[in-house]
Write a protein that holds these residues in place. Structure first.
Motif, mmCIF file in Angstrom:
data_model
loop_
_atom_site.group_PDB
_atom_site.id
_atom_site.type_symbol
_atom_site.label_atom_id
_atom_site.label_comp_id
_atom_site.label_asym_id
_atom_site.label_seq_id
_atom_site.Cartn_x
_atom_site.Cartn_y
_atom_site.Cartn_z
ATOM 1 N N ILE A 169 0.842 -1.200 0.000
ATOM 2 C CA ILE A 169 0.000 0.000 0.000
ATOM 3 C C ILE A 169 0.874 1.245 0.000
ATOM 4 O O ILE A 169 0.630 2.194 -0.738
ATOM 5 C CB ILE A 169 -0.966 -0.016 1.198
ATOM 6 N N LYS A 170 1.915 1.245 0.813
ATOM 7 C CA LYS A 170 2.831 2.395 0.865
ATOM 8 C C LYS A 170 3.520 2.612 -0.477
ATOM 9 O O LYS A 170 3.735 3.750 -0.884
ATOM 10 C CB LYS A 170 3.871 2.196 1.966
ATOM 11 N N ARG A 171 3.861 1.539 -1.173
ATOM 12 C CA ARG A 171 4.504 1.665 -2.489
ATOM 13 C C ARG A 171 3.566 2.308 -3.503
ATOM 14 O O ARG A 171 4.006 3.025 -4.396
ATOM 15 C CB ARG A 171 4.969 0.301 -2.998
ATOM 16 N N VAL A 172 2.275 2.052 -3.364
ATOM 17 C CA VAL A 172 1.290 2.647 -4.277
ATOM 18 C C VAL A 172 1.040 4.109 -3.916
ATOM 19 O O VAL A 172 0.939 4.969 -4.790
ATOM 20 C CB VAL A 172 -0.028 1.840 -4.241
ATOM 21 N N ILE A 173 0.949 4.404 -2.634
ATOM 22 C CA ILE A 173 0.582 5.744 -2.168
ATOM 23 C C ILE A 173 1.723 6.755 -2.330
ATOM 24 O O ILE A 173 1.492 7.901 -2.704
ATOM 25 C CB ILE A 173 0.112 5.688 -0.704
ATOM 26 N N ARG A 174 2.949 6.362 -2.050
ATOM 27 C CA ARG A 174 4.076 7.304 -2.044
ATOM 28 C C ARG A 174 4.198 8.122 -3.331
ATOM 29 O O ARG A 174 4.346 9.344 -3.274
ATOM 30 C CB ARG A 174 5.382 6.570 -1.737
ATOM 31 N N PRO A 175 4.125 7.530 -4.511
ATOM 32 C CA PRO A 175 4.231 8.348 -5.735
ATOM 33 C C PRO A 175 3.092 9.354 -5.894
ATOM 34 O O PRO A 175 3.262 10.395 -6.514
ATOM 35 C CB PRO A 175 4.198 7.324 -6.869
ATOM 36 N N LEU A 176 1.941 9.058 -5.322
ATOM 37 C CA LEU A 176 0.824 9.995 -5.420
ATOM 38 C C LEU A 176 1.136 11.291 -4.684
ATOM 39 O O LEU A 176 0.689 12.361 -5.081
ATOM 40 C CB LEU A 176 -0.456 9.365 -4.857
ATOM 41 N N TYR A 177 1.886 11.211 -3.604
ATOM 42 C CA TYR A 177 2.248 12.400 -2.846
ATOM 43 C C TYR A 177 3.451 13.117 -3.433
ATOM 44 O O TYR A 177 3.514 14.339 -3.419
ATOM 45 C CB TYR A 177 2.537 12.043 -1.384
#
Length: 71
Positions: free
Chosen positions: A16-24
């Motif tokens: 989940i963190k790998r997916v979310i990080r690029p969004l930020y």
């Protein structure tokens, strides 16, 4: 999130963190497109500018330098 074990929870959380990080770190383009539309459309620009002035004058009395003599 519900998982069958603490280890699985950590693996899922990592993904989940790998997916979310690029969004930020790389925000979507729609923000820039919105700004370009507002600044490039005379009527929208006027509405935005009036809103900006209203906000500015709303907060001006709370500013430490209230009058021209302080400048």
């Amino acid at each position: 999130m519900v998982t069958s074990s603490p280890e699985e929870r950590e693996r899922v959380l990592s993904q989940i963190k790998r997916v979310i990080r690029p969004l930020y770190s790389s925000p979507p383009m729609h923000g820039a497109q919105l700004v370009a539309t507002i600044l490039g459309t005379p009527e929208l620009y006027k509405q935005w500018y009036v809103s900006l002035l209203v906000t500015h004058y709303k907060f001006l009395p709370h500013h430490p330098r209230k009058n021209a003599a302080d400048r």
